[in-house]
Scaffold this active site. Structure first.
Site, PDB file in Angstrom:
ATOM      1  N   LYS A   1      -0.915   4.992   4.553  1.00 34.43           N
ATOM      2  CA  LYS A   1      -1.874   4.085   5.206  1.00 34.43           C
ATOM      3  C   LYS A   1      -1.531   3.941   6.684  1.00 34.43           C
ATOM      4  CE  LYS A   1      -3.979  -0.487   4.720  1.00 34.43           C
ATOM      5  NZ  LYS A   1      -5.339   0.028   4.933  1.00 34.43           N
TER       6      LYS A   1
ATOM      7  N   HIS B   1       0.841  -1.201   0.000  1.00 31.91           N
ATOM      8  CA  HIS B   1       0.000   0.000   0.000  1.00 31.91           C
ATOM      9  C   HIS B   1       0.873   1.247   0.000  1.00 31.91           C
ATOM     10  CE1 HIS B   1      -3.248  -2.747   1.164  1.00 31.91           C
ATOM     11  NE2 HIS B   1      -4.085  -1.781   0.846  1.00 31.91           N
TER      12      HIS B   1
HETATM   13  P1  NAP Z   1      -7.536   9.993   4.290  1.00 26.57           P
HETATM   14  O1  NAP Z   1      -7.184  10.624   2.976  1.00 26.57           O
HETATM   15  O2  NAP Z   1      -6.658  10.223   5.486  1.00 26.57           O
HETATM   16  O3  NAP Z   1      -9.024  10.446   4.616  1.00 26.57           O
HETATM   17  C1  NAP Z   1      -9.656  10.262   5.843  1.00 26.57           C
HETATM   18  C2  NAP Z   1     -10.382  11.553   6.125  1.00 26.57           C
HETATM   19  O4  NAP Z   1     -11.235  11.364   7.250  1.00 26.57           O
HETATM   20  C3  NAP Z   1      -9.425  12.709   6.475  1.00 26.57           C
HETATM   21  O5  NAP Z   1      -9.801  13.866   5.757  1.00 26.57           O
HETATM   22  C4  NAP Z   1      -9.651  12.871   7.972  1.00 26.57           C
HETATM   23  O6  NAP Z   1      -9.405  14.169   8.426  1.00 26.57           O
HETATM   24  C5  NAP Z   1     -11.123  12.513   8.059  1.00 26.57           C
HETATM   25  N1  NAP Z   1     -11.594  12.226   9.406  1.00 26.57           N
HETATM   26  C6  NAP Z   1     -10.891  11.818  10.493  1.00 26.57           C
HETATM   27  N2  NAP Z   1     -11.728  11.666  11.540  1.00 26.57           N
HETATM   28  C7  NAP Z   1     -12.970  11.990  11.091  1.00 26.57           C
HETATM   29  C8  NAP Z   1     -14.255  12.031  11.717  1.00 26.57           C
HETATM   30  N3  NAP Z   1     -14.426  11.680  13.000  1.00 26.57           N
HETATM   31  N4  NAP Z   1     -15.321  12.371  10.967  1.00 26.57           N
HETATM   32  C9  NAP Z   1     -15.178  12.708   9.671  1.00 26.57           C
HETATM   33  N5  NAP Z   1     -13.974  12.712   9.032  1.00 26.57           N
HETATM   34  C10 NAP Z   1     -12.893  12.344   9.745  1.00 26.57           C
HETATM   35  O7  NAP Z   1      -7.636   8.413   4.142  1.00 26.57           O
HETATM   36  P2  NAP Z   1      -8.158   7.572   2.870  1.00 26.57           P
HETATM   37  O8  NAP Z   1      -7.009   7.162   2.038  1.00 26.57           O
HETATM   38  O9  NAP Z   1      -9.296   8.294   2.253  1.00 26.57           O
HETATM   39  O10 NAP Z   1      -8.663   6.260   3.599  1.00 26.57           O
HETATM   40  C11 NAP Z   1      -9.712   6.315   4.544  1.00 26.57           C
HETATM   41  C12 NAP Z   1      -9.949   4.918   5.106  1.00 26.57           C
HETATM   42  O11 NAP Z   1     -10.451   4.069   4.074  1.00 26.57           O
HETATM   43  C13 NAP Z   1      -8.687   4.226   5.642  1.00 26.57           C
HETATM   44  O12 NAP Z   1      -9.010   3.479   6.791  1.00 26.57           O
HETATM   45  C14 NAP Z   1      -8.298   3.286   4.506  1.00 26.57           C
HETATM   46  O13 NAP Z   1      -7.550   2.170   4.942  1.00 26.57           O
HETATM   47  C15 NAP Z   1      -9.674   2.884   4.032  1.00 26.57           C
HETATM   48  N6  NAP Z   1      -9.767   2.334   2.677  1.00 26.57           N
HETATM   49  C16 NAP Z   1     -10.633   1.308   2.502  1.00 26.57           C
HETATM   50  C17 NAP Z   1     -10.849   0.787   1.253  1.00 26.57           C
HETATM   51  C18 NAP Z   1     -11.848  -0.326   1.099  1.00 26.57           C
HETATM   52  O14 NAP Z   1     -12.050  -0.798  -0.041  1.00 26.57           O
HETATM   53  N7  NAP Z   1     -12.498  -0.756   2.162  1.00 26.57           N
HETATM   54  C19 NAP Z   1     -10.157   1.306   0.163  1.00 26.57           C
HETATM   55  C20 NAP Z   1      -9.265   2.373   0.367  1.00 26.57           C
HETATM   56  C21 NAP Z   1      -9.089   2.897   1.635  1.00 26.57           C
HETATM   57  P3  NAP Z   1      -7.955  14.527   9.080  1.00 26.57           P
HETATM   58  O15 NAP Z   1      -6.932  14.021   8.112  1.00 26.57           O
HETATM   59  O16 NAP Z   1      -7.996  16.000   9.179  1.00 26.57           O
HETATM   60  O17 NAP Z   1      -7.920  13.819  10.381  1.00 26.57           O
END
Ligand code: NAP
Length: 271
Positions: free
Chosen positions: A164, A160
């Site tokens: 992550k 990844h």
């Molecule tokens: P990211 O870019 O860090 O986005 C997460 C966002 O959520 C950030 O903007 C963060 O803000 C915000 N956040 C944190 N706490 C929050 C809250 N309580 N309420 C609302 N927003 C909040 O991460 P990403 O790459 O999008 O990934 C997000 C998650 O999805 C991760 O756990 C990743 O492993 C997962 N994922 C899953 C899949 C799947 O197929 N299941 C695929 C890809 C990714 P701040 O940065 O300001 O804290």
């Protein structure tokens, strides 16, 4: 046309959240009614979630407060792609209000899943938790299950991007669970002198799991099976985040017709 499904997106300013806003706004039968991302909203007041996602104005600003948005917009479904440290607090509010959820955030523990099951049953809510929304990854797990029955010796390498926050990935953990349940009679390792701590990876019920984190990857996984005089490698590569969106949209459409906790996208694909 029947009423559109009202969707609230948490983590709306994140990499996945923006992709979710884009995907929902391309569907005729659903709409984004609220977009939550607390620290982004505090630093960037009055930012339209559609503009942020590159699809033009939706008239929905990114907001800090989930409870307020739940009350104000009464969504049918909340989609959560936030962070391991935030997702359970969000779900306590969402499922606690009897609102259905589609969760992509990874890093959930067995105790978290038990709590989600409980929240669903107490509040008559439904929740899809899918460690991987890419259809190719779901197929990979189905092929892995078939292979493990015949070739029980298996190791998993997941790769990844370096932003992550959890390791190993939710997909790798789910894959290891599938292999452990399907196989019998794996060959033991020889007793080893480990020169570098961690060189053999993490261990899930005898299945070694190796996590690579570096720029360039989105999400990839190789599952390697070893047998007499042969190896079999099953590999899936996510090339960009749009690959997850057909699964997320399917989850939004179908979760209302299910009950309790649904774990894994495969459970929804079968209907
Ligand atoms: P990211 O870019 O860090 O986005 C997460 C966002 O959520 C950030 O903007 C963060 O803000 C915000 N956040 C944190 N706490 C929050 C809250 N309580 N309420 C609302 N927003 C909040 O991460 P990403 O790459 O999008 O990934 C997000 C998650 O999805 C991760 O756990 C990743 O492993 C997962 N994922 C899953 C899949 C799947 O197929 N299941 C695929 C890809 C990714 P701040 O940065 O300001 O804290």
């Amino acid at each position: 046309m029947a009423n559109k499904l009202k969707v609230l997106v948490t983590g709306a300013a994140g990499r996945m959240g923006r992709e979710v806003v884009r995907a929902i706004s391309a569907e005729a039968d659903m709409e984004v009614v609220a977009a939550i991302d607390p620290s982004f909203a505090a630093a960037n007041p009055d930012t339209d979630a559609g503009v942020l996602a590159g699809v033009g104005r939706l008239g929905v600003d990114v907001q800090p407060g989930l409870s307020d948005a739940l009350y104000r917009t009464t969504p049918d479904v909340v989609v959560d792609f936030t962070q391991p440290a935030s997702v359970m607090d969000n779900l306590r509010l969402v499922l606690g209000d009897g609102v259905n959820a589609v969760v992509g955030t990874t890093g959930l523990t067995d105790a978290d899943l038990t709590e989600i099951r409980q929240l669903c049953s107490t509040n008559d809510a439904r929740c899809l938790v899918a460690p991987n929304f890419a259809i190719g990854a779901v197929l990979m797990m189905q092929f892995v299950k078939a292979a493990a029955r015949h070739m029980p010796d298996c190791e998993i390498i997941e790769m990844h991007h370096n932003k992550k926050l959890d390791a190993p990935s939710g997909t790798a953990m789910k894959t290891a669970e599938i292999v452990a349940a399907a196989r019998t009679g794996a060959s033991p390792d020889a007793t080893q002198k480990v020169i570098l701590e961690g060189a053999r990876g993490g261990d899930f019920e005898g299945i070694k799991v190796h996590s690579i984190r570096m720029p360039g990857f989105v999400a990839s996984q190789e599952v390697i099976f070893g047998g007499q005089g042969q190896t079999l490698t099953i590999r899936h590569d996510t090339l960009d985040r749009s690959s997850f969106m057909p699964g997320v949209v399917l989850g939004i459409r179908r979760i209302g017709g299910r009950s309790g906790l649904v774990y894994g996208l495969d459970a929804l694909l079968e209907t």
